[in-house]
Scaffold this motif. Structure first.
Motif, PDB file in Angstrom:
ATOM      1  N   ILE A  96       0.867  -1.191   0.000  1.00  0.00           N
ATOM      2  CA  ILE A  96       0.000   0.000   0.000  1.00  0.00           C
ATOM      3  C   ILE A  96       0.896   1.230   0.000  1.00  0.00           C
ATOM      4  N   THR A 135      -4.625  -6.446  -0.178  1.00  0.00           N
ATOM      5  CA  THR A 135      -3.408  -6.052  -0.895  1.00  0.00           C
ATOM      6  C   THR A 135      -2.364  -7.162  -0.813  1.00  0.00           C
ATOM      7  N   THR A 190      -1.390  -1.139  -4.331  1.00  0.00           N
ATOM      8  CA  THR A 190      -2.516  -0.289  -3.920  1.00  0.00           C
ATOM      9  C   THR A 190      -2.060   1.151  -3.729  1.00  0.00           C
TER      10      THR A 190
END
Ligand SMILES: Nc1ncnc2c1ncn2[C@@H]1O[C@H](COP(=O)(O)OP(=O)(O)OP(=O)(O)O)[C@@H](O)[C@H]1O
Length: 221
Positions: free
Chosen positions: A35, A188, A195
């Motif tokens: 992320i 994720t 992401t």
């Protein structure tokens, strides 16, 4: 290898006679299973950068590579296919279709992505987001948190390689926000997605693998 590589991205908007450079040479890479949180003041260019990366608007200058391929060389029709099959989207508001049940929203996404209608996949993802008991429900009967969890299920049901999440927790209280972020983190890792999370909520940054700060159209080193 990076899933996304954005190099020297510039974006200028013309408002009447006035030209405003909103992105001033941005470099950013997104990696699988990570992320990347994009944070910064209102108007710093976060959403513009996300929509440019997602191919939803054109860049004025710079290069966008997805899985090594320069998106400028990809024809619009093929780009649509790439977006539908490989990208997932979540926004501040869940944008569920009002006349489709939760499971129908997911079937619709599979159809858009050209994937088979897999009941088992839908069941698995609804279990994951804690909505299996509401699979036949229409959005109007869901709470805010449930709507956002349905939107997350829909955004990943086709197993995209990139997830674009623009302020996905902005409409939720802090407990619901944490639940939603935990889900995004799990998805994720599980799907190996790259992401991109746009957020101005500092509490959400602990879920990110990397935090990138934007200020006035630039990424701070
Ligand atoms: N289509 C457009 N036409 C003209 N100006 C635009 C357009 N889209 C964005 N802008 C301008 O670009 C600047 C950056 O907007 P952007 O939405 O990317 O910021 P942001 O960092 O996401 O802000 P916020 O946190 O408030 O959503 C703003 O000044 C905005 O008014």
């Amino acid at each position: 290898m990076e899933t996304f590589q954005l190099t020297n991205i510039r974006k200028t908007f013309k408002n009447g006679e006035v030209e405003e450079e909103v992105l001033k040479g941005v470099n950013l890479s997104l990696r699988p299973g990570e992320i990347t949180a994009l944070t910064g003041a209102s108007g710093s260019g976060k959403s513009t950068l996300l929509t440019i990366a997602a191919g939803l608007q054109e860049t004025s200058e710079g290069e966008i590579r997805f899985k090594g391929k320069n998106l400028a060389d990809v024809k619009e029709e093929k780009l649509r296919k790439v977006r539908a099959e490989e990208f997932g989207f979540i926004f501040q508001s869940s944008h569920l279709v009002p006349f489709l049940t939760v499971e129908e929203q997911l079937f619709m996404m599979l159809e858009v992505a050209g994937k088979k209608k897999e009941e088992d996949e839908v069941t698995a993802i609804l279990n994951k987001v804690g909505l299996s008991h509401r699979r036949k429900a229409y959005p109007s009967s869901l709470s805010g948190g449930e709507k956002q969890r349905a939107a997350i299920a829909r955004s990943v049901i086709h197993r995209p390689s990139v997830l674009f999440a623009d302020e996905p927790t902005a409409s939720l209280d802090s407990k619901k926000s944490e639940e939603v972020m935990q889900l995004l983190e799990d998805m994720t890792k599980e799907l190996g997605m790259a992401t991109l999370l746009v957020t101005h909520e500092t509490e959400m940054l602990s879920f990110a693998d990397r935090v990138v700060h934007m200020e006035d159209g630039k990424i701070l080193a």
